[in-house]
Write a protein that holds these residues in place. Structure first.
Motif, short mmCIF file in Angstrom:
data_model
loop_
_atom_site.label_atom_id
_atom_site.label_comp_id
_atom_site.label_asym_id
_atom_site.label_seq_id
_atom_site.Cartn_x
_atom_site.Cartn_y
_atom_site.Cartn_z
N PRO A 12 -22.96 36.01 99.44
CA PRO A 12 -21.80 36.88 99.70
C PRO A 12 -20.62 36.15 100.34
O PRO A 12 -19.46 36.45 100.05
CB PRO A 12 -22.36 37.95 100.66
CG PRO A 12 -23.82 37.94 100.43
CD PRO A 12 -24.18 36.52 100.07
N LYS A 13 -20.91 35.15 101.17
CA LYS A 13 -19.84 34.37 101.79
C LYS A 13 -19.12 33.52 100.75
O LYS A 13 -17.90 33.37 100.80
CB LYS A 13 -20.40 33.49 102.91
CG LYS A 13 -20.93 34.29 104.08
CD LYS A 13 -21.54 33.39 105.13
CE LYS A 13 -22.16 34.22 106.23
NZ LYS A 13 -22.81 33.39 107.24
N LEU A 18 -13.02 34.92 96.27
CA LEU A 18 -12.05 36.00 96.13
C LEU A 18 -10.76 35.67 96.87
O LEU A 18 -9.66 35.86 96.34
CB LEU A 18 -12.65 37.31 96.64
CG LEU A 18 -11.79 38.55 96.49
CD1 LEU A 18 -11.44 38.80 95.04
CD2 LEU A 18 -12.52 39.75 97.07
N ASN A 19 -10.88 35.14 98.06
CA ASN A 19 -9.72 34.74 98.84
C ASN A 19 -8.93 33.64 98.11
O ASN A 19 -7.70 33.69 98.01
CB ASN A 19 -10.14 34.25 100.22
CG ASN A 19 -8.97 33.93 101.11
OD1 ASN A 19 -7.96 34.61 101.11
ND2 ASN A 19 -9.12 32.87 101.89
N LEU A 20 -9.64 32.67 97.57
CA LEU A 20 -8.98 31.59 96.82
C LEU A 20 -8.31 32.11 95.55
O LEU A 20 -7.24 31.64 95.17
CB LEU A 20 -10.00 30.49 96.48
CG LEU A 20 -10.49 29.67 97.66
CD1 LEU A 20 -11.70 28.83 97.24
CD2 LEU A 20 -9.38 28.78 98.20
N MET A 21 -8.93 33.09 94.90
CA MET A 21 -8.33 33.66 93.70
C MET A 21 -7.02 34.37 94.04
O MET A 21 -6.04 34.24 93.32
CB MET A 21 -9.28 34.62 93.00
CG MET A 21 -8.72 35.17 91.70
SD MET A 21 -9.93 36.18 90.86
CE MET A 21 -9.04 36.56 89.35
N ARG A 22 -7.02 35.10 95.15
CA ARG A 22 -5.80 35.80 95.55
C ARG A 22 -4.67 34.84 95.90
O ARG A 22 -3.51 35.21 95.83
CB ARG A 22 -6.11 36.73 96.71
CG ARG A 22 -6.93 37.93 96.27
CD ARG A 22 -7.14 38.92 97.37
NE ARG A 22 -7.79 40.12 96.85
CZ ARG A 22 -8.75 40.77 97.48
NH1 ARG A 22 -9.17 40.35 98.65
NH2 ARG A 22 -9.28 41.83 96.93
N GLN A 23 -5.02 33.61 96.27
CA GLN A 23 -4.02 32.59 96.57
C GLN A 23 -3.60 31.80 95.33
O GLN A 23 -2.74 30.94 95.40
CB GLN A 23 -4.58 31.60 97.60
CG GLN A 23 -4.86 32.19 98.95
CD GLN A 23 -5.54 31.19 99.85
OE1 GLN A 23 -5.26 29.99 99.80
NE2 GLN A 23 -6.45 31.66 100.67
N LYS A 45 -17.51 43.41 89.85
CA LYS A 45 -18.85 43.36 90.41
C LYS A 45 -19.76 42.70 89.39
O LYS A 45 -19.38 42.50 88.24
CB LYS A 45 -19.35 44.75 90.79
CG LYS A 45 -19.43 45.72 89.62
CD LYS A 45 -19.87 47.08 90.08
CE LYS A 45 -19.88 48.03 88.89
NZ LYS A 45 -20.35 49.34 89.25
N GLY A 46 -20.93 42.34 89.85
CA GLY A 46 -21.90 41.75 88.94
C GLY A 46 -21.82 40.24 88.90
O GLY A 46 -21.29 39.60 89.80
N ALA A 66 -10.87 36.24 82.88
CA ALA A 66 -10.50 36.43 84.28
C ALA A 66 -10.66 37.89 84.66
O ALA A 66 -10.37 38.79 83.87
CB ALA A 66 -9.06 35.98 84.50
N VAL A 67 -11.14 38.14 85.88
CA VAL A 67 -11.36 39.50 86.36
C VAL A 67 -10.25 39.90 87.33
O VAL A 67 -9.56 39.06 87.88
CB VAL A 67 -12.73 39.65 87.06
CG1 VAL A 67 -13.85 39.38 86.09
CG2 VAL A 67 -12.84 38.77 88.27
#
Length: 106
Positions: free
Chosen positions: A45-46, A52-57, A75-76, A68-69
């Motif tokens: 999960p970490k 997710l944080n890196l994707m948002r950046q 999820k999944g 790309a999601v």
């Protein structure tokens, strides 16, 4: 880069995609297994959160079935890869604008 999870993600990607063209992907579980071989399930999960944080950046792309999601609704089973130039530009454009405050100096 001070975050060991982010560093591990980019090290794995560098091995998978040495030309950094955003073509090859890795599994988040591979990163978790490298960081905590005995208890990788707890680390997963970490790793997903850091991804997710890196994707948002705009520094990473999370994919599902090769596409790309949406970082706000997925999820999944996922995979991680370096972003293309277009994906980076789209992620950066989606960031909220930085507002100047009265405390900012010109």
């Amino acid at each position: 880069m001070s975050d060991p999870i982010e560093a591990a993600i980019f090290e794995k990607l560098a091995k998978a995609d040495p030309k950094s063209v955003g073509g090859k992907s890795i599994e988040p579980s591979d990163v978790a297994k490298e960081l905590q071989p005995e208890q990788w399930q707890r680390m997963l999960p970490k790793v997903r959160g850091a991804a997710l944080n890196l994707m948002r950046q705009g520094k990473l792309t999370i994919t599902k079935k090769g596409k790309a999601v949406d970082p706000n609704a997925f999820k999944g089973v996922i995979r991680l890869r370096l972003p293309t130039e277009a994906e980076t530009a789209a992620a950066l454009a989606a960031l909220p604008p930085v507002e100047k405050s009265d405390d900012d100096f010109d």
